[in-house]
Scaffold this motif. Structure first.
Motif, mmCIF file in Angstrom:
data_model
loop_
_atom_site.group_PDB
_atom_site.id
_atom_site.type_symbol
_atom_site.label_atom_id
_atom_site.label_comp_id
_atom_site.label_asym_id
_atom_site.label_seq_id
_atom_site.Cartn_x
_atom_site.Cartn_y
_atom_site.Cartn_z
ATOM 1 N N UNK A 69 0.792 -1.231 0.000
ATOM 2 C CA UNK A 69 0.000 0.000 0.000
ATOM 3 C C UNK A 69 0.819 1.273 0.000
ATOM 4 N N UNK A 70 2.103 1.161 0.244
ATOM 5 C CA UNK A 70 2.968 2.339 0.146
ATOM 6 C C UNK A 70 3.160 2.764 -1.301
ATOM 7 N N UNK A 71 2.688 1.937 -2.242
ATOM 8 C CA UNK A 71 2.729 2.302 -3.654
ATOM 9 C C UNK A 71 3.665 1.481 -4.502
ATOM 10 N N UNK A 72 3.855 0.202 -4.144
ATOM 11 C CA UNK A 72 4.790 -0.642 -4.892
ATOM 12 C C UNK A 72 4.124 -1.960 -5.289
ATOM 13 N N UNK A 73 4.419 -2.395 -6.509
ATOM 14 C CA UNK A 73 3.915 -3.661 -7.027
ATOM 15 C C UNK A 73 5.098 -4.586 -7.291
ATOM 16 N N UNK A 74 5.043 -5.790 -6.717
ATOM 17 C CA UNK A 74 6.063 -6.811 -6.940
ATOM 18 C C UNK A 74 5.489 -7.883 -7.856
ATOM 19 N N UNK A 75 6.302 -8.376 -8.782
ATOM 20 C CA UNK A 75 5.885 -9.432 -9.711
ATOM 21 C C UNK A 75 7.009 -10.450 -9.818
ATOM 22 N N UNK A 76 6.666 -11.738 -9.788
ATOM 23 C CA UNK A 76 7.652 -12.792 -10.014
ATOM 24 C C UNK A 76 7.227 -13.601 -11.232
ATOM 25 N N UNK A 77 8.203 -14.001 -12.053
ATOM 26 C CA UNK A 77 7.890 -14.792 -13.242
ATOM 27 C C UNK A 77 8.678 -16.095 -13.242
ATOM 28 N N UNK A 78 8.568 -16.861 -14.339
ATOM 29 C CA UNK A 78 9.166 -18.195 -14.386
ATOM 30 C C UNK A 78 10.672 -18.178 -14.585
#
Length: 289
Positions: free
Chosen positions: A39-48
């Motif tokens: 909610x501080x404004x960050x998006x994390x994404x993990x891929x293969x």
């Protein structure tokens, strides 16, 4: 989050965006499988490729790193705690990793096994404000386990099967408001529990639900991997609407692994088969019935 890489912005409605597209470079994805919103404004994404990439609220890539080892397989679940640490279900290494917001590996817990506190293929992770951690797993255990913030085992429930309280590949989970929602994927349902494991409800008529996520109002988003869509429900299971169908354009999906509410009333959808994150406005779900 604004439209960045991938499909040109002019082909999509102005309030639908995307991050990424197929590729291994910075800001691109090779089959993304999980995301977590801070909610501080960050998006994390993990891929293969086992890369974890961190984006800011404008869609700008801030940082990227890989998990310590990845030859056996890659993570499938993530969550952010109240301090901003990122918890990662390192599925094929049977453990949970804890990273600082800057990507430093702070700690880890779990080993392969069937006993309390041990894992076989942890798939999803959720954390509540007091730091309590919930983990789903499959591959023989097919259960939910609960831990303290520092990884000490508290309790668990579930076993492989189709009966109430049993699971066939619990692929993801979310916890809030004294409820734990579990995406019981191969049973094509969401099961709802109290934090102590007491069964509260079952939502049927889904097709391979792979994730559940909760917004600030308590409404629940379910990514249906098998129907190429995201469905929204009230906390009591009343359907509110669905969005998405098979395809590669805006509002279209290819085997979505996850969907989660983010800032400004939007939903980040892990559009795995299209190698991107789609950013949808809440209006796609038809409003409140």
């Amino acid at each position: 989050l604004a439209v960045s890489c991938g499909r040109p912005a002019e082909t999509a409605p102005s309030d639908i965006g995307a991050i990424g597209g197929p590729g291994s470079g910075a800001g691109w994805f090779a089959t993304p499988r999980a995301a977590a919103w801070d909610p501080r404004g960050f998006l994390y994404v993990v891929d293969k490729t086992a890369r974890i990439q961190k984006f800011d609220a404008t869609g700008k890539l801030l940082k990227g790193w890989t998990t310590p080892v990845w030859e056996k397989g890659r993570p499938t679940g993530m969550a952010v705690d109240s301090h901003g640490d990122l918890l990662v279900a390192d599925t094929h290494y049977h453990r949970i990793l804890r990273y600082s917001p800057g990507g430093e590996l702070r700690s880890q817990f779990g080993v392969e096994g069937r006993g309390p506190g041990e894992f076989i293929y942890p798939t999803g992770v959720a954390v509540i404000p007091d730091g309590t951690i919930f983990v789903s797993e499959y591959g023989g255990n097919d259960r939910i386990q609960v831990f303290t913030a520092d990884g000490k085992y508290l309790r668990g429930w579930g076993a492989y099967g189709e009966a109430t309280g049993e699971f066939k590949r619990p692929q993801g989970l979310a916890a809030a408001g004294h409820r734990v929602y579990v995406a019981d994927a191969a049973n094509h349902r969401v099961q709802v529990f109290a934090p102590d494991g007491k069964h509260l409800a079952t939502w049927n008529d889904l097709k391979y639900p792979y994730s559940v996520a909760i917004d600030a109002r308590g409404d629940v988003y379910v990514a249906e991997y098998g129907r190429h869509r995201v469905s929204k429900f009230r906390p009591d299971g009343t359907p509110m609407g669905s969005a998405g169908h098979a395809g590669a354009g805006p509002e279209e999906l290819d085997t979505p692994w996850s969907a989660l509410p983010i800032d400004q009333g939007r939903v980040a959808v892990v559009d795995s088969g299209n190698h991107r994150i789609q950013l949808w406005p809440a209006r796609l779900f038809g409003g409140t019935p």
